[in-house]
Design a protein around this motif. Structure first.
Motif, PDB file in Angstrom:
ATOM      1  N   ARG A   1      72.812 -96.233  -9.190  1.00  0.00           N
ATOM      2  CA  ARG A   1      73.121 -96.634  -7.824  1.00  0.00           C
ATOM      3  C   ARG A   1      72.382 -95.715  -6.857  1.00  0.00           C
ATOM      4  O   ARG A   1      72.080 -94.569  -7.178  1.00  0.00           O
ATOM      5  N   THR A   2      72.095 -96.229  -5.685  1.00  0.00           N
ATOM      6  CA  THR A   2      71.439 -95.440  -4.646  1.00  0.00           C
ATOM      7  C   THR A   2      72.511 -94.785  -3.787  1.00  0.00           C
ATOM      8  O   THR A   2      73.494 -95.415  -3.408  1.00  0.00           O
ATOM      9  N   SER A   3      72.318 -93.535  -3.475  1.00  0.00           N
ATOM     10  CA  SER A   3      73.273 -92.787  -2.666  1.00  0.00           C
ATOM     11  C   SER A   3      73.398 -93.409  -1.273  1.00  0.00           C
ATOM     12  O   SER A   3      72.403 -93.583  -0.570  1.00  0.00           O
ATOM     13  N   THR A   4      74.615 -93.714  -0.907  1.00  0.00           N
ATOM     14  CA  THR A   4      74.871 -94.257   0.433  1.00  0.00           C
ATOM     15  C   THR A   4      74.524 -93.229   1.500  1.00  0.00           C
ATOM     16  O   THR A   4      73.989 -93.572   2.560  1.00  0.00           O
ATOM     17  N   LEU A   5      74.807 -91.960   1.221  1.00  0.00           N
ATOM     18  CA  LEU A   5      74.488 -90.906   2.187  1.00  0.00           C
ATOM     19  C   LEU A   5      72.989 -90.796   2.421  1.00  0.00           C
ATOM     20  O   LEU A   5      72.548 -90.504   3.540  1.00  0.00           O
ATOM     21  N   ALA A   6      72.194 -91.053   1.384  1.00  0.00           N
ATOM     22  CA  ALA A   6      70.738 -91.001   1.542  1.00  0.00           C
ATOM     23  C   ALA A   6      70.257 -92.116   2.464  1.00  0.00           C
ATOM     24  O   ALA A   6      69.396 -91.895   3.319  1.00  0.00           O
ATOM     25  N   VAL A   7      70.829 -93.296   2.300  1.00  0.00           N
ATOM     26  CA  VAL A   7      70.459 -94.421   3.164  1.00  0.00           C
ATOM     27  C   VAL A   7      70.885 -94.126   4.609  1.00  0.00           C
ATOM     28  O   VAL A   7      70.121 -94.363   5.555  1.00  0.00           O
ATOM     29  N   ILE A   8      72.087 -93.586   4.777  1.00  0.00           N
ATOM     30  CA  ILE A   8      72.575 -93.246   6.117  1.00  0.00           C
ATOM     31  C   ILE A   8      71.677 -92.187   6.745  1.00  0.00           C
ATOM     32  O   ILE A   8      71.360 -92.248   7.945  1.00  0.00           O
TER      33      ILE A   8
ATOM     34  N   GLY B   1      72.926 -86.292  12.630  1.00  0.00           N
ATOM     35  CA  GLY B   1      73.471 -87.075  11.529  1.00  0.00           C
ATOM     36  C   GLY B   1      72.531 -87.143  10.343  1.00  0.00           C
ATOM     37  O   GLY B   1      72.959 -87.061   9.185  1.00  0.00           O
ATOM     38  N   ALA B   2      71.232 -87.264  10.604  1.00  0.00           N
ATOM     39  CA  ALA B   2      70.242 -87.315   9.530  1.00  0.00           C
ATOM     40  C   ALA B   2      70.202 -86.004   8.758  1.00  0.00           C
ATOM     41  O   ALA B   2      70.121 -85.998   7.525  1.00  0.00           O
ATOM     42  N   ILE B   3      70.275 -84.907   9.461  1.00  0.00           N
ATOM     43  CA  ILE B   3      70.226 -83.598   8.811  1.00  0.00           C
ATOM     44  C   ILE B   3      71.472 -83.373   7.956  1.00  0.00           C
ATOM     45  O   ILE B   3      71.380 -82.986   6.787  1.00  0.00           O
ATOM     46  N   ILE B   4      72.633 -83.653   8.526  1.00  0.00           N
ATOM     47  CA  ILE B   4      73.882 -83.426   7.796  1.00  0.00           C
ATOM     48  C   ILE B   4      73.983 -84.338   6.575  1.00  0.00           C
ATOM     49  O   ILE B   4      74.225 -83.872   5.458  1.00  0.00           O
ATOM     50  N   THR B   5      73.785 -85.627   6.776  1.00  0.00           N
ATOM     51  CA  THR B   5      73.927 -86.552   5.646  1.00  0.00           C
ATOM     52  C   THR B   5      72.794 -86.391   4.631  1.00  0.00           C
ATOM     53  O   THR B   5      72.992 -86.631   3.449  1.00  0.00           O
ATOM     54  N   GLY B   6      71.619 -85.961   5.081  1.00  0.00           N
ATOM     55  CA  GLY B   6      70.516 -85.713   4.152  1.00  0.00           C
ATOM     56  C   GLY B   6      70.841 -84.585   3.185  1.00  0.00           C
ATOM     57  O   GLY B   6      70.612 -84.696   1.980  1.00  0.00           O
ATOM     58  N   HIS B   7      71.383 -83.508   3.716  1.00  0.00           N
ATOM     59  CA  HIS B   7      71.777 -82.393   2.847  1.00  0.00           C
ATOM     60  C   HIS B   7      72.933 -82.789   1.932  1.00  0.00           C
ATOM     61  O   HIS B   7      72.955 -82.424   0.750  1.00  0.00           O
ATOM     62  N   MET B   8      73.884 -83.545   2.461  1.00  0.00           N
ATOM     63  CA  MET B   8      75.001 -84.006   1.635  1.00  0.00           C
ATOM     64  C   MET B   8      74.508 -84.929   0.521  1.00  0.00           C
ATOM     65  O   MET B   8      74.969 -84.838  -0.624  1.00  0.00           O
ATOM     66  N   ALA B   9      73.566 -85.807   0.839  1.00  0.00           N
ATOM     67  CA  ALA B   9      73.032 -86.739  -0.163  1.00  0.00           C
ATOM     68  C   ALA B   9      72.280 -85.988  -1.256  1.00  0.00           C
ATOM     69  O   ALA B   9      72.442 -86.287  -2.445  1.00  0.00           O
ATOM     70  N   ARG B  10      71.461 -85.019  -0.885  1.00  0.00           N
ATOM     71  CA  ARG B  10      70.718 -84.252  -1.891  1.00  0.00           C
ATOM     72  C   ARG B  10      71.673 -83.501  -2.805  1.00  0.00           C
ATOM     73  O   ARG B  10      71.461 -83.419  -4.014  1.00  0.00           O
ATOM     74  N   SER B  11      72.739 -82.972  -2.233  1.00  0.00           N
ATOM     75  CA  SER B  11      73.746 -82.286  -3.050  1.00  0.00           C
ATOM     76  C   SER B  11      74.430 -83.264  -4.008  1.00  0.00           C
ATOM     77  O   SER B  11      74.624 -82.967  -5.188  1.00  0.00           O
ATOM     78  N   GLU B  12      74.787 -84.447  -3.495  1.00  0.00           N
ATOM     79  CA  GLU B  12      75.418 -85.479  -4.321  1.00  0.00           C
ATOM     80  C   GLU B  12      74.495 -85.906  -5.468  1.00  0.00           C
ATOM     81  O   GLU B  12      74.931 -86.053  -6.611  1.00  0.00           O
ATOM     82  N   ILE B  13      73.214 -86.070  -5.174  1.00  0.00           N
ATOM     83  CA  ILE B  13      72.246 -86.517  -6.174  1.00  0.00           C
ATOM     84  C   ILE B  13      72.074 -85.446  -7.252  1.00  0.00           C
ATOM     85  O   ILE B  13      72.013 -85.760  -8.441  1.00  0.00           O
ATOM     86  N   ARG B  14      72.018 -84.182  -6.848  1.00  0.00           N
ATOM     87  CA  ARG B  14      71.889 -83.101  -7.837  1.00  0.00           C
ATOM     88  C   ARG B  14      73.125 -83.016  -8.732  1.00  0.00           C
ATOM     89  O   ARG B  14      73.005 -82.820  -9.935  1.00  0.00           O
ATOM     90  N   ARG B  15      74.311 -83.161  -8.147  1.00  0.00           N
ATOM     91  CA  ARG B  15      75.555 -83.087  -8.924  1.00  0.00           C
ATOM     92  C   ARG B  15      75.697 -84.259  -9.891  1.00  0.00           C
ATOM     93  O   ARG B  15      76.335 -84.127 -10.934  1.00  0.00           O
ATOM     94  N   ALA B  16      75.124 -85.414  -9.533  1.00  0.00           N
ATOM     95  CA  ALA B  16      75.292 -86.618 -10.346  1.00  0.00           C
ATOM     96  C   ALA B  16      74.452 -86.584 -11.623  1.00  0.00           C
ATOM     97  O   ALA B  16      74.651 -87.433 -12.489  1.00  0.00           O
TER      98      ALA B  16
END
Length: 99
Positions: free
Chosen positions: A6-13, A32-47
């Motif tokens: 699945r594609t990270s929703t946070l990355a799309v946001i 918003g791009a900076i915050i969600t971008g960092h959150m998405a990268r963290s989510e992707i690494r953890r997954a």
């Protein structure tokens, strides 16, 4: 079993917010791009390979930080420009006599 990740929703946001940061919502979109971008990268690494979208997150981060950098440089240039005019007028002895 599904082989697609699945594609990270946070990355799309992050990508959408980064685009909005350059168009309709300059400050809020970039933030918003900076915050969600960092959150998405963290989510992707953890997954550990089960979530995609690292490129989208990076694009959102680049757009967000790029907008912030351009804004800061623009503010600095404006301050330097108007400060230079004030200094020139003071050097010419015209400050306070423009009204």
């Amino acid at each position: 079993m599904n082989d697609t990740n699945r594609t990270s929703t946070l990355a799309v946001i992050s990508l959408v917010a980064g685009i909005l940061g350059w168009t309709l919502l300059p400050f809020l979109g970039s933030l918003g791009a900076i915050i969600t971008g960092h959150m998405a990268r963290s989510e992707i690494r953890r997954a550990a390979g089960t979530v995609d979208g690292n490129g989208l997150a990076i694009a959102g981060l680049v757009l967000g930080w790029g907008s912030v950098v351009v804004t800061v440089i623009g503010i600095l240039l404006a301050v330097l420009f108007f400060g230079g005019i004030a200094a020139l007028l003071a050097w010419l002895g015209l400050s306070g006599q423009l009204g």
